[in-house]
Design a protein around this motif. Structure first.
Motif, PDB file in Angstrom:
ATOM      1  N   VAL A 106      45.325  42.378  35.847  1.00  0.00           N
ATOM      2  CA  VAL A 106      45.150  40.943  36.142  1.00  0.00           C
ATOM      3  C   VAL A 106      43.772  40.644  36.706  1.00  0.00           C
ATOM      4  CG1 VAL A 106      47.620  40.661  36.537  1.00  0.00           C
ATOM      5  CG2 VAL A 106      46.119  41.072  38.496  1.00  0.00           C
ATOM      6  N   ASN A 107      42.865  41.627  36.636  1.00  0.00           N
ATOM      7  CA  ASN A 107      41.464  41.419  37.045  1.00  0.00           C
ATOM      8  C   ASN A 107      41.383  41.017  38.521  1.00  0.00           C
ATOM      9  OD1 ASN A 107      38.712  41.417  36.635  1.00  0.00           O
ATOM     10  ND2 ASN A 107      38.646  39.434  35.614  1.00  0.00           N
ATOM     11  N   TRP A 108      42.007  41.820  39.362  1.00  0.00           N
ATOM     12  CA  TRP A 108      42.010  41.557  40.799  1.00  0.00           C
ATOM     13  C   TRP A 108      41.557  42.796  41.542  1.00  0.00           C
ATOM     14  CZ3 TRP A 108      44.588  44.041  44.810  1.00  0.00           C
ATOM     15  CH2 TRP A 108      44.509  43.421  46.061  1.00  0.00           C
ATOM     16  N   SER A 109      40.862  42.605  42.650  1.00  0.00           N
ATOM     17  CA  SER A 109      40.515  43.696  43.548  1.00  0.00           C
ATOM     18  C   SER A 109      40.606  43.186  44.977  1.00  0.00           C
ATOM     19  CB  SER A 109      39.103  44.221  43.272  1.00  0.00           C
ATOM     20  OG  SER A 109      38.139  43.279  43.719  1.00  0.00           O
ATOM     21  N   PRO A 110      40.833  44.071  45.945  1.00  0.00           N
ATOM     22  CA  PRO A 110      40.872  43.634  47.348  1.00  0.00           C
ATOM     23  C   PRO A 110      39.593  42.949  47.785  1.00  0.00           C
ATOM     24  CG  PRO A 110      41.760  45.841  47.131  1.00  0.00           C
ATOM     25  CD  PRO A 110      41.161  45.489  45.797  1.00  0.00           C
ATOM     26  N   SER A 111      38.454  43.334  47.189  1.00  0.00           N
ATOM     27  CA  SER A 111      37.201  42.705  47.594  1.00  0.00           C
ATOM     28  C   SER A 111      37.205  41.214  47.271  1.00  0.00           C
ATOM     29  CB  SER A 111      36.011  43.388  46.912  1.00  0.00           C
ATOM     30  OG  SER A 111      36.090  43.252  45.504  1.00  0.00           O
ATOM     31  N   LEU A 112      37.829  40.834  46.167  1.00  0.00           N
ATOM     32  CA  LEU A 112      37.922  39.419  45.832  1.00  0.00           C
ATOM     33  C   LEU A 112      38.730  38.683  46.899  1.00  0.00           C
ATOM     34  CD1 LEU A 112      38.549  37.802  42.404  1.00  0.00           C
ATOM     35  CD2 LEU A 112      39.970  37.138  44.314  1.00  0.00           C
ATOM     36  N   THR A 113      39.848  39.278  47.296  1.00  0.00           N
ATOM     37  CA  THR A 113      40.669  38.665  48.339  1.00  0.00           C
ATOM     38  C   THR A 113      39.916  38.578  49.654  1.00  0.00           C
ATOM     39  OG1 THR A 113      42.828  39.211  47.399  1.00  0.00           O
ATOM     40  CG2 THR A 113      42.706  39.087  49.782  1.00  0.00           C
ATOM     41  N   GLN A 114      39.166  39.617  49.988  1.00  0.00           N
ATOM     42  CA  GLN A 114      38.397  39.606  51.233  1.00  0.00           C
ATOM     43  C   GLN A 114      37.360  38.484  51.210  1.00  0.00           C
ATOM     44  OE1 GLN A 114      36.814  43.567  51.601  1.00  0.00           O
ATOM     45  NE2 GLN A 114      38.831  44.521  51.615  1.00  0.00           N
ATOM     46  N   GLN A 115      36.686  38.321  50.102  1.00  0.00           N
ATOM     47  CA  GLN A 115      35.662  37.289  49.996  1.00  0.00           C
ATOM     48  C   GLN A 115      36.271  35.897  50.008  1.00  0.00           C
ATOM     49  OE1 GLN A 115      33.661  38.421  46.397  1.00  0.00           O
ATOM     50  NE2 GLN A 115      32.402  39.966  47.394  1.00  0.00           N
ATOM     51  N   VAL A 130      43.110  36.771  37.646  1.00  0.00           N
ATOM     52  CA  VAL A 130      42.854  36.228  38.978  1.00  0.00           C
ATOM     53  C   VAL A 130      41.376  35.867  39.149  1.00  0.00           C
ATOM     54  CG1 VAL A 130      43.037  36.654  41.452  1.00  0.00           C
ATOM     55  CG2 VAL A 130      44.778  37.569  39.907  1.00  0.00           C
ATOM     56  N   THR A 131      40.491  36.759  38.728  1.00  0.00           N
ATOM     57  CA  THR A 131      39.064  36.484  38.886  1.00  0.00           C
ATOM     58  C   THR A 131      38.639  35.252  38.082  1.00  0.00           C
ATOM     59  OG1 THR A 131      38.553  38.805  39.301  1.00  0.00           O
ATOM     60  CG2 THR A 131      36.753  37.421  38.551  1.00  0.00           C
ATOM     61  N   ALA A 132      39.158  35.127  36.870  1.00  0.00           N
ATOM     62  CA  ALA A 132      38.799  33.969  36.050  1.00  0.00           C
ATOM     63  C   ALA A 132      39.262  32.673  36.696  1.00  0.00           C
ATOM     64  CB  ALA A 132      39.411  34.107  34.653  1.00  0.00           C
TER      65      ALA A 132
END
Length: 971
Positions: A240-249, A521-523
């Motif tokens: 789903v193109n997600w990483s914890p760094s995206l959530t952190q940001q 998720v990123t998109a």
């Protein structure tokens, strides 16, 4: 993690429960709902290893054949994990962009004396060292005959024992510290017993099915990771193109409230910490509520599951009684309770068997006590696990809330065989199916097979079902509401963002199986279309509207120069329905991770993924030729993109990939740029990366022709090319033009190619040079022009590109005066001939003694090149080129080498002795090149052929040859 592994039953792992909770109704009219609750949740007796489900063979088979998600081609738990989150390739080193400051997975893991916290002091890198042993055991097991011999079983038992021994050496101390037991009693014995494995009796291995084998290794991995001190990585993250760094940001979902209509959470403290309100029919629990919630709000704390929005607040309501069933009345009560407690998203993993969306949901939302409350709520609903395709339409009210129906896909991104599908059923209004009102228009898919979730007992378990696809969508919605809080009041726009950014699967466009496609998720956090953005430049506290072309130009220049402009970024606004979103997009890598105060006073972090997407978009907008043709045939021949500007000038921009320079570190983005401004007084050109080619101005030469080692076109310019440059061209008469320019270079040498080059005392860490250039060009007749130029090259601590590790050598640098003449002949519309000859005189930069410097008479060098270029040779748009060159060659001159010697043999007195080394007695170098490039596949691809031959010279006793080809496809 599992604090008591003995409580884990074998059936828990073997059945991998399909856990989408069922809501039941008794057959009746569409106008009358029943309060009865005759059905149980959709798990328990529904076992995935037999019947119609059977996910471990047939078309799913995730642990055999081509899929093998935990080993083989995907290999997410060791080595290169770029398929999961981009450039964070190995589980080693600093993974701060992914986890913050958490340590990686490959260890080494260990414990300090008296500590229960892993210190990574062991010498065994478990996930690296175990891979070949793991693969060896599984491959051998797979290849064993149906009736294995005793020798086969003994060999297999030994291979499994090797895996066990490696695990013990890695995690034994941590297991002992956390459980107070030995490795066997605290870890291995329970898992081996669960699968009926007794290595002292290898015949016990015969009873395990292929599914059991896969689950054994997966169970082993999941439980070992409980002692690694880092959160578990799971296959759904990359899907789903997600990483914890995206959530952190994006703020961890901290300003969002999520409603959970599910079973009571009992033993998962992380989830309980996020629950700010709880009510329900009962406190009945079977772990399902915690499993669903863990994917949304589980802490990223180095233990167990990672949630997409771990700081989101949770309001929970349990509509199920002690029998594990629910009725419509309780659903209504739960929805009202959750919305009244500020839930902007409600996750519901429940439904009626056989329906993706049962018609009675309309009666829930049109209820007079429910409808006024839910107008601003997004409902995320699991599609169900019967593998059915809905055929019945659903009568719908226009005032009903916005739903996202979520199906499940397997590890190959195919629809799960248990997942319900939307089919062609429609949400009809007054009996009419309007455009965009089908269930497939509200449908999306996400991974739902073998998802790692909380077991509500302090540990983890893998489960399957659309129940575990839905919370991934809810978490993505939470991040949207956290980043843009006003979207809470725009549920349609919110659902559109999730649906319209999905990755298309199945038939092109929205279809009856996958709906909009796979959650991305990123998109969803990125602009839908950069071309539709409204751009603003932010300087201090003021905003200034900026045209798209200016954004493209500035982005290219800022990311092409080694000195980035800190503090400069663009604010872009995107219209979404009746509202908009803002994006703060930096212009340089230096700003990633920094916070910026936006115009409304909020603090936002710049996003790495936005910069990456911005870069991709700019490359499509710049008008440049990308790929092999651009890098070979150079910058000036590229198409120009006009740039609007407030001065009304004729301004254009060109870009191309920047060729790497051997021996130097490639820093910044891989682009070179040229901006040209035309006025009545001439043409100003400036940019980064291709200075020699631009200042020389002979269109028949390419970038490598100015390389002093490879080419023979004005090497003095080439030595200072690669950084920023500027050039002014002025027409004097119709045939005569003059130009003046400067180019600068400051590059860091690649320390991997020469030991000691990066040491503090090294004199060759960087190469810096500046060239000033004056030129005159005269057109004799149409198609024939002559040019002459003067170049002054100033090298900081080098001599014609040569440096020394000793900082005293060339310490004062050198200056070269270069003189060049050139000719350009256009023999036909598609055929041209270009020639250049250069002569240089080099002297010491400062008249002062140094260890190694230019002799008193200076150094004279020469270079020349002739190139013939033909366009449209074999096909339209191709180019072929043959060139012959003499790279830079020292005709005469000396180097003065100063050293300390004994000057008086009688007394032993020391003195400085200078020795002159003649540089002119070497073999002259020659080189010939052939290049051919052609577009293919209607311009989508490129094919390039090249060859080079070099004559023997002083450094090479024999000639050298090179041939090659390249094929590239643009996506």
């Amino acid at each position: 993690m599992f604090k008591n592994t003995k409580t884990r039953r074998r059936s828990v792992l073997k059945s991998v429960a399909l856990a989408s909770v069922s809501l039941a109704v008794i057959a009746g009219t569409a106008q009358a709902q029943t309060a009865a609750r005759p059905l149980t949740p959709r798990y328990g007796n529904l076992r995935p290893f037999y019947g119609n489900i059977r996910p471990f063979y047939g078309n799913i088979s995730p642990f055999s054949a081509d899929i093998k998600p935990f080993y083989g081609n995907i290999s997410p738990f060791y080595g290169n994990i770029s398929p999961f989150w981009g450039n964070i390739s190995p589980f080693s080193g600093d993974v701060q962009p992914f986890w913050g400051n958490l340590r990686p997975f490959d260890g080494p893991v260990g414990l300090a004396a008296g500590s229960t916290v892993p210190t990574y002091a062991s010498t065994v890198q478990f996930w690296v060292d175990i891979k070949p042993k793991w693969d060896d055991a599984t491959s051998y097991w797979q290849a064993m005959p149906a009736s294995p011999t005793a020798a086969n079983l003994d060999t297999l038992a030994a291979k499994i024992q090797t895996v066990i021994n490696l695990t013990k050496s890695q995690f034994g101390p941590a297991i002992n510290a956390k459980t107070g037991k030995s490795f066997a009693n605290g870890f291995s014995k329970a898992i081996l017993t669960r699968y009926g494995i007794d290595l002292a009796n290898p015949s016990s291995l015969k009873t395990l099915t292929e599914a059991d084998r896969a689950m054994f290794f997966l169970d082993w991995y999941d439980n070992a990771m409980n002692y690694a001190g880092v959160d578990h990585v799971d296959h759904w993250m990359g899907t789903v193109n997600w990483s914890p760094s995206l959530t952190q940001q994006q703020g961890y979902g901290g300003s969002t409230t999520i409603g959970l209509l599910d079973f009571t959470v009992v033993g998962d403290q992380d989830v309980l910490n996020n629950i700010v309100y709880y009510d329900g029919v009962s406190k009945f629990s079977n772990g399902h509520g915690a499993a669903v919630a863990s994917l949304i709000v589980e802490e990223q704390d180095g233990v167990g599951v990672m949630g997409i929005a771990p700081k989101a607040k949770v309001v929970a309501y349990n509509p199920f009684d002690s029998t594990g069933t629910a009725g419509w009345a309780d659903i209504k009560t739960g929805i009202k309770a959750l919305v009244s407690n500020k839930a902007s998203i409600i996750n519901m993993s429940l439904g009626v068997p056989g329906y993706t969306l049962h018609p009675d949901w309309n009666l829930v939302f049109t209820d007079s006590t429910v409808q006024p409350l839910v107008k601003n709520t997004v409902f995320v609903v699991a599609a169900g696990n019967e593998g059915t395709v809905q055929t019945q339409n659903v009568a719908w009210n226009t005032k009903n809330p916005y739903l996202i129906l979520v199906g499940s896909v397997n590890l190959e991104q195919g629809i799960s065989n248990f997942s319900n599908q939307p089919g062609t059923a429609c949400l009809t209004i007054s009996g009419t199916c309007n455009v965009g009102s089908k269930l497939q228009d509200r449908f999306i898919v996400a991974p739902g097979e073998l998802i790692l979730v909380s077991d509500d007992k302090g540990g983890v378990v893998r489960q399957s079902g659309t129940s575990f696809a839905a919370p991934l969508v809810s978490g993505a919605v939470a991040l949207l509401h956290d980043r843009w809080p006003w979207l809470v009041n725009f549920p349609k726009e919110t659902t559109d963002l999730i649906l319209n950014t999905a990755k298309d699967l199945g038939a092109p466009g929205v279809d009856p199986v996958y709906g909009h496609g796979l959650l991305d998720v990123t998109a969803s956090q990125s602009p839908l279309n950069f071309n539709n953005l409204t751009w603003y430049e932010t300087l201090g506290s003021s905003l200034k509207s900026v045209q798209k072309a200016t954004v493209v130009t500035t982005f290219i220049i800022e990311n092409s120069t080694p000195v980035n402009t800190k503090g400069l970024y663009y604010t872009a606004y995107e219209t979404i329905g009746a509202t908009n979103r803002d994006f703060a997009i930096p212009l340089s890598q230096n700003m990633i991770g920094q916070s910026v105060t936006t115009a409304n006073g909020s603090q936002e972090k710049f996003q790495q993924y936005l910069l990456s997407r911005m870069s991709s978009w700019v490359n499509t907008q710049s008008g440049g030729v990308s790929g092999a043709l651009a890098s070979i045939f150079g910058l000036p021949g590229l198409a120009e993109q006009k740039v609007a500007n407030p001065w009304g000038l004729d301004m254009t921009v060109q870009t191309a990939p920047k060729a790497a320079t051997y021996g130097f570190v490639q820093e910044g983005l891989d682009y070179q740029s040229l901006v040209k401004v035309s006025t009545g007084a001439g043409v100003l050109g400036f940019g980064h990366g291709g200075g020699a080619q631009v200042l020389n101005g002979q269109t028949g030469f390419i970038a490598s022709d100015h390389d002093p080692v490879r080419g023979g076109a004005n090497p003095m310019l080439g030595l200072a090319s690669g950084g920023s440059f500027a050039n002014w061209s002025l027409p004097v008469t119709e045939r005569l033009s003059l130009s003046a320019g400067v180019t600068h270079r400051d590059d860091r040498r690649d320390a991997t190619l020469l030991i000691g080059i990066d040491q503090p005392a090294s004199g060759a860490k960087r190469y810096e040079a500046t060239a000033q250039h004056l030129a005159a060009t005269y057109a004799l007749v149409d198609g024939v022009s002559l040019s002459s130029s003067y170049t002054r090259l100033r090298e900081a601590n080098a001599l014609l590109g040569t440096q020394s590790l000793n900082p005293g050598d060339f310490a004062k640098g050198s200056t070269t005066d270069g003189y060049s003449v050139g000719v350009d002949l256009r023999l036909s519309k598609t055929l041209s001939l270009t020639g250049s000859a250069s002569r240089g005189v080099t002297r010491q930069g400062v008249a002062q003694a140094q260890n190694l410097g230019v002799g008193a008479g200076g150094i004279t060098s020469s270079a020349y090149e002739v190139a013939l270029t033909k366009a449209n040779l074999l096909t339209s748009g191709d180019r072929a080129r043959v060139s012959v060159a003499q790279p830079i060659y020292v005709e005469r001159g000396t180097l003065d080498f100063s050293r300390v010697e004994v000057v008086d043999r009688q007394t032993g007195a020391l003195g400085v002795v200078t020795q002159s080394v003649d540089l002119g007695r070497t073999t002259r170098p020659y080189a010939a090149e052939f290049l051919y490039g052609a577009p293919v596949m209607k311009g989508v691809g490129e094919v390039v052929l090249f060859g080079r031959a070099e004559s023997p010279d002083t450094n090479h006793a024999t000639g050298r040859y090179m041939v090659g080809s390249q094929f590239k496809v643009h996506f």
